[in-house]
Scaffold this active site. Structure first.
Site, mmCIF file in Angstrom:
data_model
loop_
_atom_site.group_PDB
_atom_site.id
_atom_site.type_symbol
_atom_site.label_atom_id
_atom_site.label_comp_id
_atom_site.label_asym_id
_atom_site.label_seq_id
_atom_site.Cartn_x
_atom_site.Cartn_y
_atom_site.Cartn_z
ATOM 1 N N GLY A 265 0.843 -1.193 0.000
ATOM 2 C CA GLY A 265 0.000 0.000 0.000
ATOM 3 C C GLY A 265 0.875 1.237 0.000
ATOM 4 O O GLY A 265 1.683 1.431 0.905
ATOM 5 N N CYS B 119 -6.986 -6.794 3.290
ATOM 6 C CA CYS B 119 -6.994 -6.031 2.043
ATOM 7 C C CYS B 119 -8.385 -5.984 1.412
ATOM 8 O O CYS B 119 -8.526 -5.763 0.205
ATOM 9 C CB CYS B 119 -5.972 -6.587 1.055
ATOM 10 S SG CYS B 119 -4.317 -6.715 1.766
#
EC number: 2.3.1.181
Length: 219
Positions: free
Chosen positions: A140, A169
């Site tokens: 990320g 996620c």
């Protein structure tokens, strides 16, 4: 020249928020000549929720704190025994886009695991690195002023049970796996050492300068 030099900082075990604020500060205050850096760290147990994060993916956090952060992606877990690496990279100076940076990071993990005969791969539709459809590394990033911060988390030798408290996620039922199970690196230190090599090679850094901890100026 700064374009070919990567400063690698080994932070040891540090709480999430202090490192997050430090990388924000470095990114906000860097200029065209500021060196690229890779921070290697372990965090105490924490869930971090990305900008796209939906609260329904946090199922039962219990006593583990949840922190809303300014990276892409959904919720993930950090904890002891997990290698976290934050590339603070001027992608404008390197003349690469964010998609290329993501690919380079994923390939660095895949290549590092190849050294242990572990067959890992990335997915175009779901950032991260997988082995037999199980996720071993999460990714990320955030780009500000043409520079990256936040980064990757590689499961090495950790208590995996907190992942069951979330949809990792944003994927319900996504199975997580760690290097120790796969025959990969057995310690965070070993994984970090190997990842620094593949990452610096893929990004084209010819000089590595190693540091312990953060200094006030991060340089």
């Amino acid at each position: 020249m700064s374009e070919s030099t990567l400063h690698v900082r080994y932070l040891g075990k540090q709480d999430y928020e202090s490192v997050w604020h430090a990388m924000q500060d470095y990114t906000d205050n860097r200029d065209a000549s500021s060196p690229d850096q890779l921070w290697i760290v372990e965090h105490p147990p924490v869930f971090t929720q990305g900008q796209a994060g939906k609260s329904e993916h946090i199922l039962n956090p219990g006593d583990i704190p949840v922190i809303q952060v300014d990276r892409g992606g959904q919720v993930t877990y950090h904890g002891p025994g997990q290698l976290v690496a934050y590339p603070l990279i001027n992608i404008k100076r390197l003349k690469i886009g964010v998609r290329q940076l993501v690919t380079d990071i994923e390939n660095s993990i895949v290549q590092m695991l190849e050294g242990y005969q572990v067959k890992a791969y990335a997915k175009a539709d779901a950032p991260g690195v997988y082995v037999d459809e199980r996720k071993v590394a999460s990714l990320g990033l955030r780009i500000r002023k043409g520079c990256s911060f936040h980064g990757l988390a590689l499961n090495v030798d950790m208590d995996m049970s907190p992942f069951q408290r979330i949809n990792p996620c944003g994927y319900a039922g996504l199975e997580m796996v760690q290097c120790k199970q796969l025959g990969g690196p057995q310690t965070v230190e070993e994984a970090g050492e190997r990842l620094v090599k593949t990452f610096s090679h893929n990004l084209g850094y010819q000089n590595l300068i190693h540091h312990q901890g953060l200094s006030e100026s991060y340089e």
